[in-house]
Design a protein around this motif. Sequence first.
Motif, PDB file in Angstrom:
ATOM      1  N   GLN A  95       0.839  -1.198   0.000  1.00 15.36           N
ATOM      2  CA  GLN A  95       0.000   0.000   0.000  1.00 15.36           C
ATOM      3  C   GLN A  95       0.879   1.255   0.000  1.00 15.36           C
ATOM      4  O   GLN A  95       2.080   1.196   0.239  1.00 15.36           O
ATOM      5  CB  GLN A  95      -0.898   0.009   1.241  1.00 15.36           C
ATOM      6  N   ARG A  97       2.567   5.000  -1.370  1.00 16.33           N
ATOM      7  CA  ARG A  97       3.199   5.581  -2.559  1.00 16.33           C
ATOM      8  C   ARG A  97       4.681   5.805  -2.309  1.00 16.33           C
ATOM      9  O   ARG A  97       5.127   5.870  -1.158  1.00 16.33           O
ATOM     10  CB  ARG A  97       2.539   6.927  -2.896  1.00 16.33           C
ATOM     11  N   ASN A 110       5.579  10.278  -5.317  1.00 16.50           N
ATOM     12  CA  ASN A 110       4.159  10.048  -5.026  1.00 16.50           C
ATOM     13  C   ASN A 110       3.537   8.992  -5.947  1.00 16.50           C
ATOM     14  O   ASN A 110       2.322   8.973  -6.138  1.00 16.50           O
ATOM     15  CB  ASN A 110       3.368  11.356  -5.117  1.00 16.50           C
ATOM     16  N   ARG A 111       4.377   8.109  -6.502  1.00 15.37           N
ATOM     17  CA  ARG A 111       3.905   7.065  -7.409  1.00 15.37           C
ATOM     18  C   ARG A 111       3.169   5.985  -6.605  1.00 15.37           C
ATOM     19  O   ARG A 111       3.683   5.466  -5.621  1.00 15.37           O
ATOM     20  CB  ARG A 111       5.100   6.452  -8.148  1.00 15.37           C
ATOM     21  N   LYS A 112       1.955   5.653  -7.008  1.00 15.42           N
ATOM     22  CA  LYS A 112       1.190   4.620  -6.310  1.00 15.42           C
ATOM     23  C   LYS A 112       1.854   3.273  -6.504  1.00 15.42           C
ATOM     24  O   LYS A 112       2.199   2.884  -7.621  1.00 15.42           O
ATOM     25  CB  LYS A 112      -0.248   4.576  -6.824  1.00 15.42           C
ATOM     26  N   ARG A 113       2.018   2.537  -5.408  1.00 20.45           N
ATOM     27  CA  ARG A 113       2.717   1.249  -5.475  1.00 20.45           C
ATOM     28  C   ARG A 113       1.768   0.123  -5.884  1.00 20.45           C
ATOM     29  O   ARG A 113       1.831  -0.352  -6.995  1.00 20.45           O
ATOM     30  CB  ARG A 113       3.363   0.945  -4.118  1.00 20.45           C
ATOM     31  N   GLY A 114       0.913  -0.346  -4.988  1.00 18.22           N
ATOM     32  CA  GLY A 114       0.027  -1.456  -5.299  1.00 18.22           C
ATOM     33  C   GLY A 114       0.821  -2.704  -5.622  1.00 18.22           C
ATOM     34  O   GLY A 114       1.832  -3.009  -4.984  1.00 18.22           O
ATOM     35  N   ASN A 130       1.700  -0.559  -9.653  1.00 17.56           N
ATOM     36  CA  ASN A 130       0.233  -0.535  -9.640  1.00 17.56           C
ATOM     37  C   ASN A 130      -0.329  -1.339 -10.809  1.00 17.56           C
ATOM     38  O   ASN A 130      -1.186  -0.869 -11.561  1.00 17.56           O
ATOM     39  CB  ASN A 130      -0.282   0.907  -9.683  1.00 17.56           C
TER      40      ASN A 130
END
Length: 340
Positions: A95, A97, A110-114, A130
């Motif tokens: 979860q 970023r 601020n890159r979304k990980r996922g 992501n």
Amino acid sequence: MRADFFDSFGPFDGIKRDCWEGGERVPTLARWPGHIPQGRVVTQPSISYDWLRTFAEVAGVPAPARADGISLLSDLTGRGQAAGGNYVYVEYFEQGRTPDYSVFAASHRNRKRGQMQLVRTGSYAGVRYNIQAAADPFEIYDVSVDPKETNNLAPSNPTLEQQMQALVLQARRANSSAPRPYDLELVPAEVASATSEGLEWQAFEGPFPWVPDFELLSSVAQGVAAVPDLAKLTHKDNIDLFFKGYIEAPRDGDYTFYLRADTGAVLRIHDARVIDADFGYPAGEERSGSIRLQAGLHPFRLYYAHGLKGIPDLSVAWSGPQIPKGPIPSTLFRHKSGGR
């Protein structure tokens, strides 16, 4: 404490729980006086699972067939022939970023990980963040000249991107306790020219403390077998067998393989360990494993070890789309023409 307080990520972008270089690249120090030269620097990437094979080679024992990775001993000592074909593969879900640190590239902040994946082959790092589907493209960076991963080479290297797409499916197995968005994707088949029916086989003198990786050992006999069985077992005591070649999946779909052995065996398709009948294996118990295969040829490796006691026994079967459980037809086994 913020991760940028001591610049713990060095000259890279990303921190722990990232698949950027700052989250994955970790220095390793190795000391072995008289064997590892002082000041030697190894730039070839490696990963934690390489060390089991490395320590096995140092100890002079065969690496287990169930172990992933390669031995790093030649790279460390500068002696002998370095193991080839190595790559680094990482996947996990996290979860949050990538931190919005000003020293990071704008495309990373601020890159979304996922769900994330990293595959490293040579100096090229393929990264996906992501992930929503198996077809999501990789970003590719030559980290030897672009350690901050700002110049995405994927648009100009479609072949390499396709190879990474295939590799991450051929290297892994789905795990029901950690579902991924690409679990249901078919494992791509390989294009193999000049093949003949049957599997290459090699015999080895045992016994061994586990099912070994026979590809690193010298055989006492070899030939071609129609199917992976014990028909080529010329000696009843302390002889182990290794079968290598391709298996042809007649159609797309889920295939389940079934394996039984008197002592132990390991089945790999591509680099994926489909059945581990070695560690903690009760002799004679049937083990099974499933894998989704694209129609076509898939590399097949079967390692069989016979102990000091018991009668040699090896049984291999399968089931699949429109295929009931039963023996695998000999016409579906292939090997490279002209030998290994």
